[in-house]
Design a protein around this motif. Structure first.
Motif, short mmCIF file in Angstrom:
data_model
loop_
_atom_site.label_atom_id
_atom_site.label_comp_id
_atom_site.label_asym_id
_atom_site.label_seq_id
_atom_site.Cartn_x
_atom_site.Cartn_y
_atom_site.Cartn_z
N ASN A 30 12.01 8.44 6.15
CA ASN A 30 12.91 7.57 5.56
C ASN A 30 12.01 6.42 5.75
N PRO A 31 12.34 5.22 5.43
CA PRO A 31 11.36 4.21 5.04
C PRO A 31 12.18 3.03 6.43
N GLY A 120 3.51 6.21 4.17
CA GLY A 120 3.82 5.95 2.23
C GLY A 120 3.09 4.37 1.57
N THR A 121 4.10 4.35 0.38
CA THR A 121 4.14 2.57 -0.29
C THR A 121 4.27 1.98 0.00
N GLY A 122 6.02 2.63 0.78
CA GLY A 122 6.89 1.91 0.42
C GLY A 122 7.64 1.12 1.85
N THR A 123 6.56 1.43 3.31
CA THR A 123 6.69 1.17 4.08
C THR A 123 5.70 -0.13 4.56
N SER A 124 5.89 -0.48 5.92
CA SER A 124 4.16 -0.75 6.38
C SER A 124 4.38 -0.96 7.81
N PHE A 133 2.33 0.49 4.19
CA PHE A 133 1.80 1.66 4.97
C PHE A 133 0.33 2.03 4.76
N LEU A 134 0.01 3.14 3.79
CA LEU A 134 -0.97 3.64 2.88
C LEU A 134 -1.99 2.89 2.65
N ALA A 137 -3.96 2.35 6.46
CA ALA A 137 -4.21 3.54 7.17
C ALA A 137 -5.80 3.97 7.02
N LEU A 138 -5.64 3.43 5.71
CA LEU A 138 -6.96 3.71 5.07
C LEU A 138 -7.81 3.10 4.83
N PHE A 139 -7.61 1.95 5.23
CA PHE A 139 -8.81 0.54 5.74
C PHE A 139 -9.06 1.32 6.76
#
Length: 443
Positions: A30-31, A120-124, A133-134, A137-139
């Motif tokens: 859960n975010p 995912g894309t809903g948290t940071s 956040f995604l 992580a990819l960076f």
């Protein structure tokens, strides 16, 4: 033996995948933080991530042009395989080991983020609150990709390709991820010590440099006499791609489209230019011709040295860092005991030494006027030039810790890999060239 190793790796991935599915079912993520994302920051970080990835094929051209004609393809392919293998390792477990919940400040707990679950894309990420956040992580994946690729220059023209790939996996798991956690995680021991590493002086360049030295020592000298560089034009192209991509490497580490990113872009630009200028001028003073190789190597050394300092120092001080690092690395290259240690492409002298010089000079020139957080409550403090000593001592401490850890652990990994599968090609295959003997291809 090779089939056994591949089978173990495949079974491990399948087991982790199954366990990851169980974890997702029983512990839904859960975010915990819904961030106020900034579209400008997201756009810049997407571009920065692509720029950093471009550095790895750029490194392939840079190294590929320096080796003999019989080893160009194999040398370049080592960089390309890093993009492939490390990406998978990063998603499966590497990111969690680097940025997962801290275990004693040394390593992350990978379980919550196996296979990027919860990423995912809903948290940071807490230190990059305006991008998903995604994306963070990819960076970070791109940094992990290029680090073992840098190491390859030290043992060029004599390593078996399957052995290199096994070493690359182990290096990411046992050297890179602990250093990334200790340096960049808010609960990492070096982070909490106040060590400054803006974009990878310790995590990327020092670790790669010391691993390169360990590899050169373990594999021994090349049996075949050193050949002339295959393509100086490849070296020029590779340098251009590296310099271009380095703007994402350093300016992207600001984690947003902001003034800090602009500062890092500026310091990166001038440090590389100053270092290249210093290298060719020093060559001239020492009686050598102004060479394309020298200009390119000097620029890369400047890029390496400014990496830990990029967001913490002024433009004039970045010029100083570029010049000083270039002079030191040039001298090390000329004085390195090549008769005893065959660091084929001078990885330690350029990346290792450049990273160490950059780390120390960060402790000299870091300025609160450039990065106000240095003088804020709980900040790391300013550099020696401003009359403060704490930061320099912390940088020196980190340099010693990282050097000992990266070299000793890398040497152990080379030893382990060599027990599983021989690291060196035979003398006959070395004479034939790795392009033919390892890949059945040639220029």
């Amino acid at each position: 033996m090779r089939k056994i190793v591949l089978s173990v790796i495949l079974i491990t991935i399948l087991v982790l995948s199954y366990c990851s599915n169980l974890f997702l079912i029983n512990n839904p993520t859960n975010p915990t933080e819904v961030s106020n994302f900034n579209t400008g920051d997201i756009a810049w970080m997407l571009v920065a991530s692509a720029l950093v990835l471009l550095m790895t094929p750029g490194l392939g051209f840079f190294y590929g042009g320096m080796v003999g004609k019989k080893n160009v393809i194999s040398t370049m392919l080592q960089s390309f395989m890093a993009m492939i293998i490390v990406t998978v390792i990063w998603v499966v477990i590497g990111f969690g080991l680097s940025f997962g919940p801290s275990i004693g400040g040394f390593i992350g707990n990978p379980l919550p983020n196996l296979f990027f679950q919860g990423v995912g894309t809903g948290t940071s990420w807490g230190l990059a609150p305006t991008i998903p956040f995604l994306l963070f992580a990819l960076f970070q994946a791109k940094f992990a990709i290029i680090t073992p690729a840098i190491v390859t220059g030290a043992f060029a023209e004599r390593i078996r390709f399957w052995a290199y790939m096994l070493f690359m996996v182990l290096f990411i798991l046992f050297v890179y991820t602990p250093l990334a956690h200790m340096t960049w995680h808010p609960k990492g021991i070096l982070f909490n010590l106040g060590v400054l590493d803006f974009a990878g002086g310790t995590v990327v360049h020092m670790s790669a440099g010391w691993a390169a030295l360990a590899g050169a020592m373990f594999l021994g000298k090349r049996k075949v006499p050193k050949a002339n560089p295959a393509r100086i034009t490849y070296v020029l192209l590779g340098t251009g791609l590296l310099w271009f991509g380095w703007f994402g490497f350093n300016a992207g580490s600001a984690m947003g489209a902001n003034g800090l990113a602009a500062q890092a872009l500026g310091t990166t630009t001038v440090a590389a230019a100053a270092a290249s200028m210093a290298w060719v001028f020093l060559d001239k003073i020492m009686g050598h011709k102004l060479s394309a190789m020298g200009a390119c190597i000097g620029a890369v050394v400047g890029l390496v040295a400014i990496t830990p300092a990029a967001g913490y120092v002024s433009i004039p001080h970045a010029i100083t860092i570029g010049i000083l690092s270039s002079i030191v690395s040039n001298i090390i290259v000329s004085k390195f005991p090549k008769g005893k240690i065959d660091d084929a492409l001078d990885v330690f002298a350029c990346h290792g030494v450049g990273g160490m010089v950059g780390m120390l000079l960060t402790g000299v020139f870091a300025s609160g006027a450039v990065y106000p957080g240095l003088v804020a409550k709980g900040g790391a403090g300013q550099g020696l030039i401003f009359g403060e000593t704490n930061l320099f001592i912390h940088q020196l401490t980190a340099l010693i810790i990282v050097s000992v850890f990266a070299f000793s652990m890398s040497y152990i990994l080379f030893y382990v890999v060599n027990k599983i599968t021989p690291l060196r090609v035979t003398e006959e295959k070395e004479e034939l060239g790795l392009d033919i003997s390892q890949h059945g291809e040639f220029l």
